[in-house]
Every structure is written in structure tokens, then in C-alpha cells.
Design a protein around this motif. Structure first.
Motif, PDB file in Angstrom:
ATOM      1  N   THR A  77       0.813  -1.216   0.000  1.00 19.35           N
ATOM      2  CA  THR A  77       0.000   0.000   0.000  1.00 19.35           C
ATOM      3  C   THR A  77       0.849   1.270   0.000  1.00 19.35           C
ATOM      4  O   THR A  77       0.526   2.240  -0.697  1.00 19.35           O
ATOM      5  CB  THR A  77      -0.973   0.020   1.195  1.00 19.35           C
ATOM      6  N   CYS A  78       1.942   1.282   0.753  1.00 17.67           N
ATOM      7  CA  CYS A  78       2.832   2.444   0.744  1.00 17.67           C
ATOM      8  C   CYS A  78       3.453   2.609  -0.636  1.00 17.67           C
ATOM      9  O   CYS A  78       3.437   3.696  -1.220  1.00 17.67           O
ATOM     10  CB  CYS A  78       3.919   2.288   1.806  1.00 17.67           C
ATOM     11  N   HIS A  79       4.006   1.526  -1.174  1.00 20.37           N
ATOM     12  CA  HIS A  79       4.696   1.604  -2.461  1.00 20.37           C
ATOM     13  C   HIS A  79       3.764   2.050  -3.577  1.00 20.37           C
ATOM     14  O   HIS A  79       4.115   2.913  -4.394  1.00 20.37           O
ATOM     15  CB  HIS A  79       5.285   0.241  -2.827  1.00 20.37           C
ATOM     16  N   VAL A  80       2.579   1.440  -3.640  1.00 16.92           N
ATOM     17  CA  VAL A  80       1.695   1.723  -4.763  1.00 16.92           C
ATOM     18  C   VAL A  80       1.173   3.162  -4.693  1.00 16.92           C
ATOM     19  O   VAL A  80       1.016   3.843  -5.721  1.00 16.92           O
ATOM     20  CB  VAL A  80       0.556   0.681  -4.820  1.00 16.92           C
ATOM     21  N   PHE A  81       0.950   3.662  -3.479  1.00 19.62           N
ATOM     22  CA  PHE A  81       0.524   5.052  -3.287  1.00 19.62           C
ATOM     23  C   PHE A  81       1.658   5.996  -3.669  1.00 19.62           C
ATOM     24  O   PHE A  81       1.452   6.977  -4.402  1.00 19.62           O
ATOM     25  CB  PHE A  81       0.089   5.250  -1.841  1.00 19.62           C
ATOM     26  N   ASP A  82       2.867   5.700  -3.195  1.00 17.13           N
ATOM     27  CA  ASP A  82       4.031   6.516  -3.529  1.00 17.13           C
ATOM     28  C   ASP A  82       4.309   6.509  -5.029  1.00 17.13           C
ATOM     29  O   ASP A  82       4.868   7.467  -5.581  1.00 17.13           O
ATOM     30  CB  ASP A  82       5.268   6.014  -2.785  1.00 17.13           C
ATOM     31  N   ALA A  83       3.927   5.413  -5.708  1.00 19.19           N
ATOM     32  CA  ALA A  83       4.153   5.294  -7.152  1.00 19.19           C
ATOM     33  C   ALA A  83       3.153   6.096  -7.969  1.00 19.19           C
ATOM     34  O   ALA A  83       3.344   6.289  -9.178  1.00 19.19           O
ATOM     35  CB  ALA A  83       4.095   3.831  -7.570  1.00 19.19           C
ATOM     36  N   ASP A 106       1.287   2.418   6.046  1.00 20.24           N
ATOM     37  CA  ASP A 106       1.027   3.810   5.730  1.00 20.24           C
ATOM     38  C   ASP A 106       2.283   4.402   5.073  1.00 20.24           C
ATOM     39  O   ASP A 106       3.341   3.754   5.026  1.00 20.24           O
ATOM     40  CB  ASP A 106       0.619   4.589   6.981  1.00 20.24           C
ATOM     41  N   SER A 107       2.161   5.624   4.561  1.00 19.84           N
ATOM     42  CA  SER A 107       3.240   6.252   3.801  1.00 19.84           C
ATOM     43  C   SER A 107       3.595   7.611   4.399  1.00 19.84           C
ATOM     44  O   SER A 107       2.723   8.450   4.609  1.00 19.84           O
ATOM     45  CB  SER A 107       2.795   6.436   2.340  1.00 19.84           C
ATOM     46  N   ILE A 108       4.876   7.836   4.635  1.00 17.35           N
ATOM     47  CA  ILE A 108       5.320   9.114   5.194  1.00 17.35           C
ATOM     48  C   ILE A 108       5.171  10.249   4.183  1.00 17.35           C
ATOM     49  O   ILE A 108       4.681  11.333   4.499  1.00 17.35           O
ATOM     50  CB  ILE A 108       6.782   9.022   5.676  1.00 17.35           C
ATOM     51  N   PHE A 109       5.562  10.016   2.928  1.00 18.55           N
ATOM     52  CA  PHE A 109       5.612  11.114   1.955  1.00 18.55           C
ATOM     53  C   PHE A 109       4.400  11.170   1.028  1.00 18.55           C
ATOM     54  O   PHE A 109       4.037  12.226   0.556  1.00 18.55           O
ATOM     55  CB  PHE A 109       6.908  11.030   1.139  1.00 18.55           C
ATOM     56  N   GLY A 110       3.786  10.025   0.719  1.00 20.06           N
ATOM     57  CA  GLY A 110       2.500  10.064   0.050  1.00 20.06           C
ATOM     58  C   GLY A 110       2.506   9.965  -1.458  1.00 20.06           C
ATOM     59  O   GLY A 110       3.486   9.584  -2.091  1.00 20.06           O
ATOM     60  N   LEU A 111       1.356  10.327  -2.038  1.00 24.81           N
ATOM     61  CA  LEU A 111       1.041  10.083  -3.441  1.00 24.81           C
ATOM     62  C   LEU A 111       2.107  10.659  -4.382  1.00 24.81           C
ATOM     63  O   LEU A 111       2.455  11.834  -4.298  1.00 24.81           O
ATOM     64  CB  LEU A 111      -0.325  10.698  -3.769  1.00 24.81           C
ATOM     65  N   SER A 112       2.595   9.780  -5.266  1.00 27.99           N
ATOM     66  CA  SER A 112       3.548  10.134  -6.329  1.00 27.99           C
ATOM     67  C   SER A 112       4.888  10.656  -5.802  1.00 27.99           C
ATOM     68  O   SER A 112       5.652  11.276  -6.545  1.00 27.99           O
ATOM     69  CB  SER A 112       2.936  11.172  -7.286  1.00 27.99           C
ATOM     70  N   SER A 113       5.205  10.381  -4.536  1.00 29.72           N
ATOM     71  CA  SER A 113       6.474  10.861  -3.965  1.00 29.72           C
ATOM     72  C   SER A 113       7.660  10.000  -4.390  1.00 29.72           C
ATOM     73  O   SER A 113       8.802  10.467  -4.370  1.00 29.72           O
ATOM     74  CB  SER A 113       6.387  10.864  -2.436  1.00 29.72           C
ATOM     75  N   HIS A 114       7.403   8.744  -4.730  1.00 27.33           N
ATOM     76  CA  HIS A 114       8.449   7.791  -5.127  1.00 27.33           C
ATOM     77  C   HIS A 114       9.534   7.662  -4.049  1.00 27.33           C
ATOM     78  O   HIS A 114      10.709   7.481  -4.364  1.00 27.33           O
ATOM     79  CB  HIS A 114       9.082   8.182  -6.470  1.00 27.33           C
ATOM     80  N   LYS A 115       9.124   7.733  -2.778  1.00 24.89           N
ATOM     81  CA  LYS A 115      10.091   7.771  -1.675  1.00 24.89           C
ATOM     82  C   LYS A 115      10.262   6.424  -0.957  1.00 24.89           C
ATOM     83  O   LYS A 115      11.326   6.141  -0.420  1.00 24.89           O
ATOM     84  CB  LYS A 115       9.680   8.833  -0.654  1.00 24.89           C
TER      85      LYS A 115
END
Length: 278
Positions: free
Chosen positions: A177-183, A214-223
Motif C-alpha cells: 500500500t505504501c509503495h503503490v501510493f508513492d508510485a 502507511d506512507s510518510i511522503f504520500g502520493l507520487s512521492s516515489h520515496k
């Protein structure tokens, strides 16, 4: 029923991981096949593995998820590095037959400037070299955040790999979920749309597991920076929709959040409390 676990250390053995999972309310777990930053694997204790198999059957565990070490890169520009990835994964798959009919997840790799096409080709060549018709383990490509030259941040890249694998029935995908959101796939505001796109490109029959983070940096951050459930850019309400989604709720979920055991226990309780009657 929500099937959920977390990442556990294999240092004390397979059976100990099973007992630890039960102690925090989990009914599955993920573990590294060997040192995640190295190459060495502990000698396999077949008696210990059998004790885990029995414990898992008695307690109706969902499938277990073994994770390849981070050190492998099957699409490196260095041939020795690619050979190391192939030999490590091949050895892992042999060892996993002691705990049969489970899952083996790996990061597809980074093409390090060679380009996506070369990366996809090299990853599929590795898989064609290691997969065996006799194996019981299903091998999963993980969705990636797109950091640097990572392969697998677009569903199309995963599909390209799957299309080139001869024993493709032994393959699946783990959605992180983190990776796909960040992607750039908006699972917060358009979960249905993301899953529809996954089905169009890859096929939902390939989706075998979910890393729930969950994701620290979020949508499209690629972090690729994981956060605890509800403490990042995805947020608690989005996770409520994720675990209750009719496509996803049948799958096993594995936490990879920055936690120790008490934190994992609290997250498992939080997510279980969100489950809605079907």
C-alpha cells in the motif's frame, strides 16, 4: 475474517515465529529467508519447520510470506550480482519446500541505468532459471514505489515480467500500500479505480497478498518510506476501505510498519476492529 500478520524475526526459528504470531493476535506472518542485508542463511531445521507446519494447521493460519533479502538484484548491470540473485532465490525456493504451499516475495530490482526493457528481460530470465514445476511455493513480484531505477512501480512493468515467465502459473503479485501510493496510484481517493486498473493490466487473479503500510511522503512521492497505520498520508479511513474491499478482504495482509511487537499487536487490534460484516 481478516487474515493479518506482521514481519517477524526468524532468528529463534520457525516454530517460535508461529508462537509469537499467535501471542499478538496474528494468524499469519512474514519473515526473511536469510539476513536481509547479507547472504548467509541459517542451516534448515526440518523438525522446527514441521512443528511450525503443525501449529499453522491447528490454528488455521493463512499462507505465510517469506521475503527475499534486500541484497539481491536480478537486473543489475553486474553479472556477478545477477548470478548471486539467481543462486540465492533458487536456494530459498528449495528451503521453502520444508514449509510447503506458501508465498515467496521479492523486489523485482533496479535496472541501474540499463533501462526498463533490459531490467524486465533480466528479471524474467532469472525467474525462468529458478522456477520448477515441482515447487509448491508461489513467487510474488512486489509493487514498488519507483525510487531511482526500480522496476515494478507501474503495473505494466510487472505484467511484462509475468508474460515472459514460462511457468507463469507459479507467479503472483504482492501489493504494497505504501509503495503503490508513492508510485502514483491513488488508493485513498480512488481505490476502485486502482483495482480496476490492476485487473485490466495484470488480472486480479494474480493478486495474492497485501503489504499493509502507511506512507510518510504520500502520493507520487516515489520515496518508499513506511509509516504506522493511520500516521501517514494514507490514513485510517482509507485502511478501513482497503481491508473491507470485496476484492482485498479475501487476501492475507502483512504489516511492515516501523514497530516492535507491542506496536504490531496494537495495529492488528485496530485493523480487526475495523472489519465490517460481509
Amino acid at each position: 475474517m481478516l487474515h493479518i500478520g506482521c514481519h517477524l524475526s526468524a532468528s529463534k526459528g520457525y516454530y517460535a515465529m508461529g508462537k509469537t504470531a499467535l501471542s499478538i493476535g496474528a494468524d499469519t506472518f512474514q519473515f526473511f529467508t536469510r539476513n536481509p542485508r547479507g547472504s548467509r542463511a541459517k542451516p534448515l531445521d526440518l523438525n522446527d519447520a514441521q512443528k511450525l507446519n503443525e501449529l499453522a494447521a491447528e490454528n488455521h493460519f493463512a499462507v505465510l510470506l517469506a521475503h527475499a533479502p534486500y541484497t539481491i538484484n536480478p537486473c543489475s548491470a553486474n553479472e556477478d550480482t545477477r548470478t548471486f540473485a539467481r543462486e540465492t532465490m533458487q536456494d530459498d525456493l528449495k528451503r521453502l519446500e520444508a514449509t510447503p504451499h506458501n508465498l515467496y516475495n521479492f523486489h523485482p530490482g533496479s535496472h541501474v541505468g540499463q533501462g526498463i526493457e533490459t531490467g524486465v528481460t533480466q528479471i524474467s530470465e532469472t525467474l525462468n532459471a529458478i522456477l520448477s514445476p515441482e515447487q509448491t511455493t508461489t513467487v510474488l513480484l512486489e509493487t514498488m514505489a519507483g525510487k531511482g531505477t526500480e522496476v515494478g512501480s507501474h503495473f505494466e512493468e510487472l505484467r511484462e515480467i509475468l508474460d515472459r515467465v514460462t511457468l507463469s502459473d507459479l507467479m503472483g503479485v504482492c501489493l504494497d500500500t505504501c509503495h503503490v501510493f508513492d508510485a502514483g496510484y491513488d488508493i485513498v481517493n480512488d481505490l476502485d479505480g486502482v483495482l480496476t486498473e490492476f485487473d485490466r493490466v495484470i488480472g486480479l487473479n494474480r493478486l495474492k497478498a497485501v503489504h499493509i503500510n502507511d506512507s510518510i511522503f504520500g502520493l507520487s512521492s516515489h520515496k518508499d518510506r513506511h509509516a504506522k497505520i493511520g500516521e501517514g498520508k494514507i490514513g485510517t479511513e482509507a485502511f478501513r476501505r482497503i481491508i473491507n474491499h470485496p476484492v482485498l478482504r479475501r487476501l492475507p495482509f502483512y504489516l511492515e510498519t516501523p514497530n516492535e511487537l507491542p506496536g504490531y499487536k496494537a495495529e492488528i487490534e485496530l485493523l480487526r476492529a475495523m472489519v465490517e460484516e460481509s
